[in-house]
Design an enzyme around this catalytic site. Sequence first.
Site, PDB file in Angstrom:
ATOM      1  N   HIS A 127     -20.148  12.505 -15.163  1.00  0.00           N
ATOM      2  CA  HIS A 127     -18.969  12.715 -14.315  1.00  0.00           C
ATOM      3  C   HIS A 127     -19.306  12.409 -12.848  1.00  0.00           C
ATOM      4  O   HIS A 127     -18.566  11.685 -12.171  1.00  0.00           O
ATOM      5  CB  HIS A 127     -18.485  14.162 -14.467  1.00  0.00           C
ATOM      6  CG  HIS A 127     -17.383  14.539 -13.538  1.00  0.00           C
ATOM      7  ND1 HIS A 127     -16.056  14.417 -13.872  1.00  0.00           N
ATOM      8  CD2 HIS A 127     -17.401  15.042 -12.277  1.00  0.00           C
ATOM      9  CE1 HIS A 127     -15.301  14.835 -12.863  1.00  0.00           C
ATOM     10  NE2 HIS A 127     -16.107  15.213 -11.872  1.00  0.00           N
ATOM     11  N   GLU A 128     -20.399  12.944 -12.357  1.00  0.00           N
ATOM     12  CA  GLU A 128     -20.780  12.732 -10.953  1.00  0.00           C
ATOM     13  C   GLU A 128     -21.120  11.265 -10.687  1.00  0.00           C
ATOM     14  O   GLU A 128     -20.781  10.732  -9.635  1.00  0.00           O
ATOM     15  CB  GLU A 128     -21.935  13.658 -10.556  1.00  0.00           C
ATOM     16  CG  GLU A 128     -21.609  15.146 -10.649  1.00  0.00           C
ATOM     17  CD  GLU A 128     -20.366  15.578  -9.891  1.00  0.00           C
ATOM     18  OE1 GLU A 128     -20.088  15.032  -8.807  1.00  0.00           O
ATOM     19  OE2 GLU A 128     -19.658  16.472 -10.388  1.00  0.00           O
ATOM     20  N   HIS A 131     -18.012   9.380 -10.000  1.00  0.00           N
ATOM     21  CA  HIS A 131     -17.551   9.433  -8.598  1.00  0.00           C
ATOM     22  C   HIS A 131     -18.213   8.321  -7.784  1.00  0.00           C
ATOM     23  O   HIS A 131     -17.561   7.634  -7.004  1.00  0.00           O
ATOM     24  CB  HIS A 131     -17.866  10.787  -7.966  1.00  0.00           C
ATOM     25  CG  HIS A 131     -17.016  11.912  -8.439  1.00  0.00           C
ATOM     26  ND1 HIS A 131     -15.665  11.799  -8.637  1.00  0.00           N
ATOM     27  CD2 HIS A 131     -17.340  13.200  -8.740  1.00  0.00           C
ATOM     28  CE1 HIS A 131     -15.177  12.965  -9.045  1.00  0.00           C
ATOM     29  NE2 HIS A 131     -16.179  13.826  -9.120  1.00  0.00           N
TER      30      HIS A 131
END
Length: 192
Positions: A127-128, A131
């Site tokens: 997920h990170e 980003h």
Amino acid sequence: MLDSRWFKTAGVAAAITLATATASYAAPAPATAAESAAAAVTLRYDDSRAAGWEAAIAAGVASWNANVGNVKLVEAAPGTRAEIQIVATSGWPQATLGPVHPGGQARVELGSQAVAQGHDKTRIAAHELGHSLGLPDTKPGPCSQLMSGSSAGTSCANAVPNAAERSRVESAYARGLASLAPADGRVLVDAP
């Protein structure tokens, strides 16, 4: 002695001529504009300050690399510059919103507070990294959306971007370096 130098010089010249002629037949055709545009952008990451997250980072990187073709994440060699700095922290996970480009800089913080509350480490890492590749949060959202983050609940372990997320990253890196706009630079904190 003179004859041996002549033969040596003639032999070298013949070898160069033969190598050049062979190379002209063996060399691949020049890349078309479409092929050049489709070349993957390589981004290096440094996880040397993310002790305890190595397996999750490797799995998150593998997920992105298996699901998108226009950008590839590779581990930076020790002592070399990396576009994505990954560190372990005691807070909530957070990351710089990209898309980061070669020579740029993004930071990913893998916070243990989310793990303490029961969130999956591999999902957090993937997920990170999303980003850094230019994807904002999609909260609230279902487990099938990687970028829904913590809003999908602690039982969600999905670390694979869905079709829309893959498409957005592919689009961001579609024409290689030429298509990259400067990264947003905002830091997105993934606390619930």
